[in-house]
Design a protein around this motif. Structure first.
Motif, PDB file in Angstrom:
ATOM      1  N   VAL A  71       0.866  -1.184   0.000  1.00 56.83           N
ATOM      2  CA  VAL A  71       0.000   0.000   0.000  1.00 56.83           C
ATOM      3  C   VAL A  71       0.900   1.231   0.000  1.00 56.83           C
ATOM      4  CG1 VAL A  71      -1.684   1.329   1.344  1.00 56.83           C
ATOM      5  CG2 VAL A  71      -1.900  -1.166   1.169  1.00 56.83           C
ATOM      6  N   PRO A  72       0.640   2.226  -0.829  1.00 55.54           N
ATOM      7  CA  PRO A  72       1.498   3.421  -0.848  1.00 55.54           C
ATOM      8  C   PRO A  72       1.388   4.181   0.473  1.00 55.54           C
ATOM      9  CG  PRO A  72      -0.457   3.763  -2.193  1.00 55.54           C
ATOM     10  CD  PRO A  72      -0.463   2.312  -1.807  1.00 55.54           C
ATOM     11  N   VAL A  73       2.504   4.328   1.156  1.00 60.87           N
ATOM     12  CA  VAL A  73       2.466   4.900   2.499  1.00 60.87           C
ATOM     13  C   VAL A  73       3.809   5.559   2.804  1.00 60.87           C
ATOM     14  CG1 VAL A  73       3.271   2.778   3.624  1.00 60.87           C
ATOM     15  CG2 VAL A  73       1.804   4.380   4.898  1.00 60.87           C
ATOM     16  N   VAL A  74       3.766   6.579   3.647  1.00 64.19           N
ATOM     17  CA  VAL A  74       4.986   7.216   4.118  1.00 64.19           C
ATOM     18  C   VAL A  74       5.741   6.246   5.018  1.00 64.19           C
ATOM     19  CG1 VAL A  74       3.892   8.243   6.168  1.00 64.19           C
ATOM     20  CG2 VAL A  74       5.883   9.348   5.143  1.00 64.19           C
ATOM     21  N   HIS A  75       7.074   6.314   5.003  1.00 61.07           N
ATOM     22  CA  HIS A  75       7.893   5.390   5.784  1.00 61.07           C
ATOM     23  C   HIS A  75       8.446   6.072   7.037  1.00 61.07           C
ATOM     24  CE1 HIS A  75       8.791   3.337   1.681  1.00 61.07           C
ATOM     25  NE2 HIS A  75       7.644   2.944   2.185  1.00 61.07           N
ATOM     26  N   PRO A  76       8.465   5.372   8.160  1.00 60.53           N
ATOM     27  CA  PRO A  76       9.101   5.951   9.348  1.00 60.53           C
ATOM     28  C   PRO A  76      10.601   6.087   9.131  1.00 60.53           C
ATOM     29  CG  PRO A  76       8.416   3.674   9.764  1.00 60.53           C
ATOM     30  CD  PRO A  76       7.859   4.049   8.426  1.00 60.53           C
ATOM     31  N   ALA A  77      11.174   7.182   9.619  1.00 61.85           N
ATOM     32  CA  ALA A  77      12.615   7.391   9.503  1.00 61.85           C
ATOM     33  C   ALA A  77      13.352   6.778  10.684  1.00 61.85           C
ATOM     34  CB  ALA A  77      12.923   8.890   9.426  1.00 61.85           C
ATOM     35  N   ARG A  78      12.615   6.419  11.701  1.00 63.63           N
ATOM     36  CA  ARG A  78      13.179   5.778  12.893  1.00 63.63           C
ATOM     37  C   ARG A  78      12.153   4.762  13.381  1.00 63.63           C
ATOM     38  NH1 ARG A  78      16.985   7.200  17.077  1.00 63.63           N
ATOM     39  NH2 ARG A  78      16.362   6.339  19.093  1.00 63.63           N
ATOM     40  N   PRO A  79      12.577   3.548  13.774  1.00 67.23           N
ATOM     41  CA  PRO A  79      11.613   2.497  14.091  1.00 67.23           C
ATOM     42  C   PRO A  79      10.910   2.646  15.431  1.00 67.23           C
ATOM     43  CG  PRO A  79      13.845   1.690  14.392  1.00 67.23           C
ATOM     44  CD  PRO A  79      13.970   3.048  13.773  1.00 67.23           C
ATOM     45  N   GLU A  80      11.355   3.593  16.242  1.00 62.87           N
ATOM     46  CA  GLU A  80      10.742   3.788  17.558  1.00 62.87           C
ATOM     47  C   GLU A  80      10.446   5.269  17.775  1.00 62.87           C
ATOM     48  OE1 GLU A  80       9.953   1.497  19.758  1.00 62.87           O
ATOM     49  OE2 GLU A  80      10.891  -0.245  18.800  1.00 62.87           O
ATOM     50  N   PRO A  81       9.309   5.598  18.429  1.00 68.51           N
ATOM     51  CA  PRO A  81       9.092   6.990  18.834  1.00 68.51           C
ATOM     52  C   PRO A  81      10.017   7.344  19.985  1.00 68.51           C
ATOM     53  CG  PRO A  81       7.348   5.590  19.676  1.00 68.51           C
ATOM     54  CD  PRO A  81       8.210   4.706  18.817  1.00 68.51           C
ATOM     55  N   MET A  82      10.191   8.633  20.221  1.00 63.65           N
ATOM     56  CA  MET A  82      11.099   9.120  21.257  1.00 63.65           C
ATOM     57  C   MET A  82      10.311   9.960  22.259  1.00 63.65           C
ATOM     58  SD  MET A  82      14.151  10.255  18.630  1.00 63.65           S
ATOM     59  CE  MET A  82      15.410  10.394  19.905  1.00 63.65           C
ATOM     60  N   ILE A  83      10.553   9.725  23.532  1.00 59.52           N
ATOM     61  CA  ILE A  83       9.896  10.502  24.583  1.00 59.52           C
ATOM     62  C   ILE A  83      10.786  11.676  24.954  1.00 59.52           C
ATOM     63  CG2 ILE A  83       9.050  10.482  26.950  1.00 59.52           C
ATOM     64  CD1 ILE A  83       8.339   7.537  26.560  1.00 59.52           C
ATOM     65  N   VAL A  84      10.223  12.871  24.858  1.00 61.47           N
ATOM     66  CA  VAL A  84      10.943  14.096  25.211  1.00 61.47           C
ATOM     67  C   VAL A  84      10.060  14.875  26.171  1.00 61.47           C
ATOM     68  CG1 VAL A  84      12.003  16.210  24.367  1.00 61.47           C
ATOM     69  CG2 VAL A  84      12.051  14.141  22.944  1.00 61.47           C
ATOM     70  N   GLY A  85      10.358  14.792  27.463  1.00 56.96           N
ATOM     71  CA  GLY A  85       9.530  15.478  28.464  1.00 56.96           C
ATOM     72  C   GLY A  85       8.092  14.997  28.390  1.00 56.96           C
ATOM     73  N   GLN A  86       7.171  15.921  28.178  1.00 58.77           N
ATOM     74  CA  GLN A  86       5.754  15.569  28.141  1.00 58.77           C
ATOM     75  C   GLN A  86       5.273  15.223  26.734  1.00 58.77           C
ATOM     76  OE1 GLN A  86       3.049  18.916  28.840  1.00 58.77           O
ATOM     77  NE2 GLN A  86       4.760  20.329  28.491  1.00 58.77           N
ATOM     78  N   TYR A  87       6.209  15.092  25.789  1.00 61.88           N
ATOM     79  CA  TYR A  87       5.829  14.835  24.398  1.00 61.88           C
ATOM     80  C   TYR A  87       6.419  13.526  23.889  1.00 61.88           C
ATOM     81  CZ  TYR A  87       4.387  19.708  24.478  1.00 61.88           C
ATOM     82  OH  TYR A  87       3.768  20.886  24.810  1.00 61.88           O
ATOM     83  N   VAL A  88       5.767  12.994  22.856  1.00 56.33           N
ATOM     84  CA  VAL A  88       6.298  11.843  22.112  1.00 56.33           C
ATOM     85  C   VAL A  88       6.549  12.311  20.683  1.00 56.33           C
ATOM     86  CG1 VAL A  88       5.927   9.474  21.371  1.00 56.33           C
ATOM     87  CG2 VAL A  88       4.955  10.262  23.546  1.00 56.33           C
ATOM     88  N   VAL A  89       7.736  12.061  20.200  1.00 57.66           N
ATOM     89  CA  VAL A  89       8.140  12.501  18.862  1.00 57.66           C
ATOM     90  C   VAL A  89       8.400  11.274  17.989  1.00 57.66           C
ATOM     91  CG1 VAL A  89       9.836  13.796  17.513  1.00 57.66           C
ATOM     92  CG2 VAL A  89       9.183  14.590  19.808  1.00 57.66           C
ATOM     93  N   SER A  90       7.771  11.240  16.835  1.00 54.33           N
ATOM     94  CA  SER A  90       8.079  10.197  15.849  1.00 54.33           C
ATOM     95  C   SER A  90       8.648  10.865  14.607  1.00 54.33           C
ATOM     96  CB  SER A  90       6.832   9.365  15.507  1.00 54.33           C
ATOM     97  OG  SER A  90       5.758  10.183  15.077  1.00 54.33           O
ATOM     98  N   LEU A  91       9.596  10.190  13.972  1.00 48.35           N
ATOM     99  CA  LEU A  91      10.317  10.759  12.835  1.00 48.35           C
ATOM    100  C   LEU A  91       9.953  10.001  11.564  1.00 48.35           C
ATOM    101  CD1 LEU A  91      13.834  11.198  14.503  1.00 48.35           C
ATOM    102  CD2 LEU A  91      11.964  12.856  14.366  1.00 48.35           C
ATOM    103  N   TRP A  92       9.635  10.771  10.509  1.00 46.86           N
ATOM    104  CA  TRP A  92       9.142  10.198   9.257  1.00 46.86           C
ATOM    105  C   TRP A  92       9.917  10.780   8.083  1.00 46.86           C
ATOM    106  CZ3 TRP A  92       5.210   6.593   9.589  1.00 46.86           C
ATOM    107  CH2 TRP A  92       4.600   6.497  10.849  1.00 46.86           C
ATOM    108  N   GLU A  93       9.980  10.019   7.004  1.00 46.58           N
ATOM    109  CA  GLU A  93      10.615  10.555   5.802  1.00 46.58           C
ATOM    110  C   GLU A  93       9.857  11.793   5.326  1.00 46.58           C
ATOM    111  OE1 GLU A  93      10.272   8.248   2.226  1.00 46.58           O
ATOM    112  OE2 GLU A  93       8.391   7.327   2.863  1.00 46.58           O
ATOM    113  N   TYR A  94      10.598  12.727   4.776  1.00 40.18           N
ATOM    114  CA  TYR A  94      10.003  13.937   4.223  1.00 40.18           C
ATOM    115  C   TYR A  94       9.917  13.795   2.712  1.00 40.18           C
ATOM    116  CZ  TYR A  94       9.681  18.788   2.614  1.00 40.18           C
ATOM    117  OH  TYR A  94       9.313  19.942   1.978  1.00 40.18           O
ATOM    118  N   LEU A  95       8.709  13.859   2.198  1.00 41.62           N
ATOM    119  CA  LEU A  95       8.499  13.731   0.758  1.00 41.62           C
ATOM    120  C   LEU A  95       8.579  15.112   0.121  1.00 41.62           C
ATOM    121  CD1 LEU A  95       5.548  11.177   0.876  1.00 41.62           C
ATOM    122  CD2 LEU A  95       7.982  10.716   0.539  1.00 41.62           C
TER     123      LEU A  95
END
Length: 289
Positions: A71-95
């Motif tokens: 299925v055509p879909v954006v790919h994660p740039a990192r396999p795990e999200p990252m916890i930064v203080g009160q936030y969760v950050v996930s990294l994705w490829e930029y098209l």
């Protein structure tokens, strides 16, 4: 979420991941944030850790699973999200140099998505009213009468939803299927983005936004006809079209209520949406943002 909070969280996450973040810029902020890291070729999504229904880990798993099913879909740039203080950050490829898909491409890719075998233990079931109260309370421009009206419409609709009939069965849904959530790169690659609402439910749910936007006058008639012919079903002929339509209109109104803030143009449009929901003329005169 404020822009500076999103930038700070992403900068910290990028530093941990060894990515350049000196040119980080906010793409949008609201309930969640999206920040571009141009030098890294990465788009970062930021969500509060306490956000109800937010599951960055599942989004990454969903993207990986969809890609494995072609299925055509954006790919994660990192396999795990990252916890930064009160936030969760996930990294994705930029098209880079991508644009929103046209309606024919959207219909084609939705057909491809909807024929997938439903996976076990990966996706939640569609729940059209999840987060309703939280979004209602976050709408600072709504007065007590507005909230009473929206709750009344929600209560009426939720009672009808229990017995709603759907023609197309169940499928894997994008959950927020519109042209801007399917990108096409300059080289022709297609990719679904914003995967937080992917779920299991009636395919009619994914078709409703396009049909409703057409009713709002946002697409020419021929473009909508092409969408219907490509997909092979006109959701406006569904026995549950009125329920699907109202569910989406309520969500669109609450989204606008959350984002109106100090924007007078959005506040005027919000007032118009409330008035037309009250007198039954919605979505006449609804404009897009």
């Amino acid at each position: 979420m404020r822009a500076e909070e999103a930038i700070d969280a992403v900068t910290s996450a990028a530093t941990q991941a060894g990515l350049p973040a000196h040119d980080a810029s906010v793409v949008r902020v609201g309930e969640n944030g999206v920040v571009l890291l141009p030098s890294a070729g990465v788009l970062a999504r930021v969500v509060p850790r306490a956000a109800k229904g937010s599951a960055p880990r599942r989004e990454i798993d969903v993207a990986t699973w969809l890609a494995s099913r072609h299925v055509p879909v954006v790919h994660p740039a990192r396999p795990e999200p990252m916890i930064v203080g009160q936030y969760v950050v996930s990294l994705w490829e930029y098209l880079a140099d991508s644009r929103p898909a046209d309606l024919v491409t959207l219909a084609k890719c939705l057909r491809q998505l909807h024929v997938l075998a439903i996976p076990a233990n990966l996706l939640p079931c569609l729940s059209p009213f999840d987060g309703f109260e939280e979004r209602l309370q976050a709408g600072a421009c709504l007065d007590i009468n507005d909230r009473m009206l929206l709750r009344e419409l929600r209560d009426q609709l939720s009672a009808r939803w229990v017995t709603a009939e759907f023609t197309l069965g169940e499928a894997v849904l994008h959950g927020d299927a519109h042209m801007e959530n399917l990108l096409v790169s300059a080289g022709g690659r297609e990719a679904f983005v914003d995967l937080e609402a992917v779920c299991i439910g009636p395919p009619e749910w994914d078709l409703t936004l396009t049909a409703l936007y057409y009713e709002c006058g946002w697409f020419p008639h021929k473009e909508y006809v092409d969408f219907v012919q490509t997909y092979g079903f006109d959701v406006r002929l569904s026995p549950s079209w009125s329920e699907l339509r109202m569910a989406r209109m309520l969500r669109m109104t609450l989204w606008l209520a959350q984002s109106a803030g100090n924007d007078l143009q959005r506040q005027r449009q919000l007032r118009h949406r409330i008035n037309t929901l009250r007198d039954g003329t919605a979505p006449a005169g609804w404009t897009g943002y």
